[in-house]
Design an enzyme around this catalytic site. Structure first.
Site, PDB file in Angstrom:
ATOM      1  CG  HIS A 175      -4.536  11.973  -0.585  1.00  0.00           C
ATOM      2  ND1 HIS A 175      -4.937  12.800   0.784  1.00  0.00           N
ATOM      3  CD2 HIS A 175      -3.849  13.285  -0.370  1.00  0.00           C
ATOM      4  CE1 HIS A 175      -5.404  14.085   0.789  1.00  0.00           C
ATOM      5  NE2 HIS A 175      -3.830  14.658   0.082  1.00  0.00           N
ATOM      6  CD  GLU A 218      -6.772   9.886   2.310  1.00  0.00           C
ATOM      7  OE1 GLU A 218      -6.469  10.256   1.682  1.00  0.00           O
ATOM      8  OE2 GLU A 218      -8.006   9.741   3.168  1.00  0.00           O
ATOM      9  CB  SER A 241      -5.322  17.167   1.336  1.00  0.00           C
ATOM     10  OG  SER A 241      -4.394  16.850   0.900  1.00  0.00           O
TER      11      SER A 241
END
Length: 481
Positions: free
Chosen positions: A397, A308, A186
């Site tokens: 995610h 995600e 990320s």
């Protein structure tokens, strides 16, 4: 049992358990507060005698995640001013071992997270012959807000300082400074995307792994100024580094959190510029997109998770409440071919279509563009679907983290993975990361945009290489993203 290693600043005393030595809270730079506030990182001060390194040091000051994400991503570390420190796990403390090194940059939208999470323990990497280093760096205002009179991207400068410390000291912990892999997820991966094009980072790492983040997420200077001016207005102080340094830290953190709240409620491009689509108030500042190109000289492993954006749509209930009008406006904002997505996903709801579009725009296509720009890169996709939220959370995610760290049973990961995550998949994915750090080969063919676009798909009960997954949707972004 204790373990001792000698750095350029002094000797540190860690703890050994099950044949693995851990050195925690080791400073790589001086505390970035007081006279050093909003400055580039300065070298850590030397010390006499043995410095205790058996407990985590402070993490960067920050506000907690907003609900419902605070329950999904626990923030358990203590914050403090001496936050430029790192944690090391090694199977062979002492010079001469020459082991590969993996340096971890945590995620958290450049506003949250720390290297001190139990989910980021590096003992599984050390167990498999790697010296693991987790880095704490400045976040939010201190790390990434554009401030007149201060260098931009202070959090990135911290990461460069940490990598420089690793180059100069990791041999004392059994590591080879010429075999450093930097990896992150990320925001951590987005940071690496910027470091790939940063001359000051050149030569500090040989390989890089970018999980759910690449080179496309940054704010241009004019947007960075807008955000900084908004923060100054909220605080009621002049828009200068000197004025911000006079604000009490709790007041600054509260204002920073309120600014993020304003952004989340109304991400209007007229107010927030190019940050509106990126979804983050605090990001690296750059003039333009910089893809590194074929002369990078760094081996790359890059990828994303299949669904995600479900992390941001399922726990909040938004997946079920997206209207057709909201879908159309969202597709227009992202430049997506909505008819193309409808054709590939007949019967999909507006929320499901928007999820697919945002996942591709934000994560999958930037990963592909990076792999396309550097020949020999390896591409992956994480596709295992979590059973949480009645199975709706999907391959969201951050779900891959417990698998990469081979810690799917860690309490930090259970809210996302559930109690019965496939340990075989964790061992497989973790082993691929270790193999890449050791040799530059994670175990499948490189991604070739002129051939079959080989992509490793991590799933259970089977993993395997696929040729150009969802090719038709990928092609919708040609010339767009």
């Amino acid at each position: 049992m204790t373990a001792v290693a000698t750095t350029r600043q002094g000797t540190v005393r860690g703890r050994t358990e099950d044949g693995i030595a851990a050195f925690l809270g080791v400073p790589y730079a001086a505390p970035p507060f007081g006279p050093r506030r909003f400055a580039a990182p300065a070298p850590a001060e030397p010390w006499a005698g043995e410095r205790d390194a058996t407990a985590y040091g402070p993490a960067a000051p920050k506000a907690p995640y907003a609900p419902p994400f605070d329950a999904l991503i626990p923030e358990t570390s203590e914050a403090g001013e001496d936050c430029l420190n790192l944690n090391i796990w090694t199977p062979e403390p002492g010079p001469g071992a020459g082991l590969p090194v993996m340096v971890w940059l945590h995620g958290g939208s450049f506003s949250n997270g720390s290297a001190n999470s139990s989910g980021y323990r590096g003992d599984a990497f050390a167990r498999d012959g790697v010296v693991f280093v987790g880095v704490n760096y400045r976040l939010g205002t201190d790390g990434f807000l554009h401030l007149p009179g201060a260098p931009d991207n202070r959090g990135l400068l911290d990461q460069i300082a940490a990598l420089t410390w690793v180059r100069d000291n990791i041999a004392a912990f059994g590591g080879d400074p010429d075999r450093v892999t930097v990896f992150g997820e990320s925001a951590g991966a987005v940071a690496i995307g910027q470091l790939l094009a940063e001359p000051r980072a050149r030569g500090l790492f040989r390989r890089a792994v970018l999980q759910s983040g690449a080179c496309h997420h940054f704010v241009r200077p004019e947007t960075a100024r807008k955000i900084g001016e908004s923060m100054a207005s909220r605080l009621g102080v002049p828009y200068t580094a000197e004025a911000f340094a006079e604000v009490a830290l709790p007041e600054l953190i509260a204002a920073q959190d309120a600014l993020r709240g304003d952004f989340a409620r109304r991400p209007d491009p007229a107010v927030w510029g190019d940050a509106a689509l990126n979804g983050m108030v605090f990001e690296p500042v750059a003039d333009e997109l910089r893809l590194p190109g074929p002369d990078l000289g760094v081996d790359l492993l890059v990828g994303s998770n299949r669904e995600e954006n479900l992390l941001y749509m399922v726990p909040t209930g938004r997946l079920l409440t997206i209207s057709e009008g909201r879908l159309v406006r969202g597709a227009q904002a992202y430049g997506a071919d909505l008819d193309g997505y409808r054709a590939q996903r007949p019967g999909a709801s507006p929320g499901e279509l928007l999820q697919a579009i945002v996942t591709d725009w934000f994560w999958r296509i930037p990963a592909i563009r990076l792999a396309e720009s550097v020949p020999g890169s390896h591409l992956y996709e994480f596709a295992w679907r979590s059973p949480q939220f009645d199975g709706e959370l999907g391959a969201c995610h951050a779900l891959e983290l417990g698998f990469v760290f081979d810690r799917v049973d860690d309490p930090d990961y259970l809210p996302m993975t559930g109690k019965d995550a496939p340990s075989d998949l964790a061992r497989t994915m973790h082993a691929a990361w270790v193999s890449f750090a050791e040799t530059g080969d994670p175990g499948w063919p490189a991604y070739d945009p002129k051939a079959d676009r080989a992509t490793m798909v991590f799933d259970a009960p089977h993993c395997g290489t696929e040729s150009d997954p969802r090719a038709a949707e990928r092609e919708l972004w040609t010339g767009v993203r």
